[in-house]
Structures are given as C-alpha cells and as structure tokens.
Design an enzyme around this catalytic site. Structure first.
Site, PDB file in Angstrom:
ATOM      1  N   ILE A  48    -107.511 -18.813 -81.457  1.00 17.63           N
ATOM      2  CA  ILE A  48    -107.249 -18.591 -80.038  1.00 17.63           C
ATOM      3  C   ILE A  48    -106.062 -17.656 -79.825  1.00 17.63           C
ATOM      4  O   ILE A  48    -106.110 -16.754 -79.009  1.00 17.63           O
ATOM      5  CB  ILE A  48    -106.987 -19.934 -79.326  1.00 17.63           C
ATOM      6  CG1 ILE A  48    -108.216 -20.815 -79.438  1.00 17.63           C
ATOM      7  CG2 ILE A  48    -106.601 -19.716 -77.879  1.00 17.63           C
ATOM      8  CD1 ILE A  48    -107.993 -22.238 -79.030  1.00 17.63           C
ATOM      9  N   CYS A  49    -105.005 -17.848 -80.547  1.00 19.50           N
ATOM     10  CA  CYS A  49    -103.723 -17.208 -80.265  1.00 19.50           C
ATOM     11  C   CYS A  49    -103.587 -15.724 -80.595  1.00 19.50           C
ATOM     12  O   CYS A  49    -102.799 -15.046 -79.951  1.00 19.50           O
ATOM     13  CB  CYS A  49    -102.614 -17.963 -80.974  1.00 19.50           C
ATOM     14  SG  CYS A  49    -102.564 -19.683 -80.482  1.00 19.50           S
ATOM     15  N   PRO A  50    -104.265 -15.174 -81.578  1.00 20.78           N
ATOM     16  CA  PRO A  50    -103.994 -13.775 -81.924  1.00 20.78           C
ATOM     17  C   PRO A  50    -104.143 -12.798 -80.771  1.00 20.78           C
ATOM     18  O   PRO A  50    -103.394 -11.830 -80.676  1.00 20.78           O
ATOM     19  CB  PRO A  50    -105.005 -13.464 -83.025  1.00 20.78           C
ATOM     20  CG  PRO A  50    -105.355 -14.768 -83.607  1.00 20.78           C
ATOM     21  CD  PRO A  50    -105.250 -15.760 -82.481  1.00 20.78           C
ATOM     22  N   THR A  51    -105.061 -13.053 -79.871  1.00 17.46           N
ATOM     23  CA  THR A  51    -105.281 -12.133 -78.756  1.00 17.46           C
ATOM     24  C   THR A  51    -104.009 -11.981 -77.929  1.00 17.46           C
ATOM     25  O   THR A  51    -103.574 -10.870 -77.635  1.00 17.46           O
ATOM     26  CB  THR A  51    -106.431 -12.634 -77.857  1.00 17.46           C
ATOM     27  OG1 THR A  51    -107.590 -12.786 -78.664  1.00 17.46           O
ATOM     28  CG2 THR A  51    -106.701 -11.669 -76.736  1.00 17.46           C
TER      29      THR A  51
END
Length: 100
Positions: A48-51
């Site tokens: 979820i977080c990389p974006t």
C-alpha cells in the site's frame, strides 16, 4: 489526550531516522517556524505505502521551493528504512522510526 486535528501543534518528539543512508536524530523542534508535512504510514515493504512514499519524494523539490520539509514516519527501525529506501530507488526526505 485529545485527538490532534489539522492545524494543531504536534507534540514534541525526538526519534532516529534515515536520510540518504545516514542515521540521525530528528526532532520536531528543528522545524519550528517552518512548514512541515509529517505523514505516517503503516510499515516498510508493504504493497500500500510505496505509492505515497515515492509520490512525496517525487514532489520534494516542489515542497522545498515553498519552504516546506517532508518527514515520513512508521513503526519500522532505521535498518528497515535504509533497505526500503534503497529498494525504492532513494528518497528525497527522511524516514523516521517510531518503534515505540
């Protein structure tokens, strides 16, 4: 403690963080009188977080042009942050560790 709202002053903190592979102490007081985007994300190496993390990095120079710093915070330690930032191709702002 009441929930913080947008525009509220964040409580003081000093934590370890990683920027460009180097570990240092980061404190909120170092940004006093400046604009600061302080964002929290669940954990390194998640889908979820990389974006968001990479998105902030891509815009870091634009934030800096407006005299605004960026700090990302998660529950991971500095070694995890260092590895993840490298896997993401490097980041233009520090990742802080709030392991407690």
């Amino acid at each position: 403690m009441d929930a913080l709202r947008i525009g509220d002053q964040a409580p003081h903190f000093t934590v370890k963080g990683v920027f460009q592979g180097e570990v240092a102490d980061y404190s909120l007081s170092a940004y006093k009188g400046k604009w600061l985007v302080l964002f929290f994300y669940p954990a390194d190496f998640t889908f979820i977080c990389p974006t968001e993390v990479v998105g902030f990095s891509k815009l870091a120079k634009e934030f800096a042009a407006e005299k605004c710093a960026i700090l990302g915070v998660s529950v991971d330690g500095v070694d995890s942050h260092r590895s993840w930032a490298a896997e993401l191709g490097g980041l233009e702002y520090p990742l802080l560790s709030d392991i407690d």
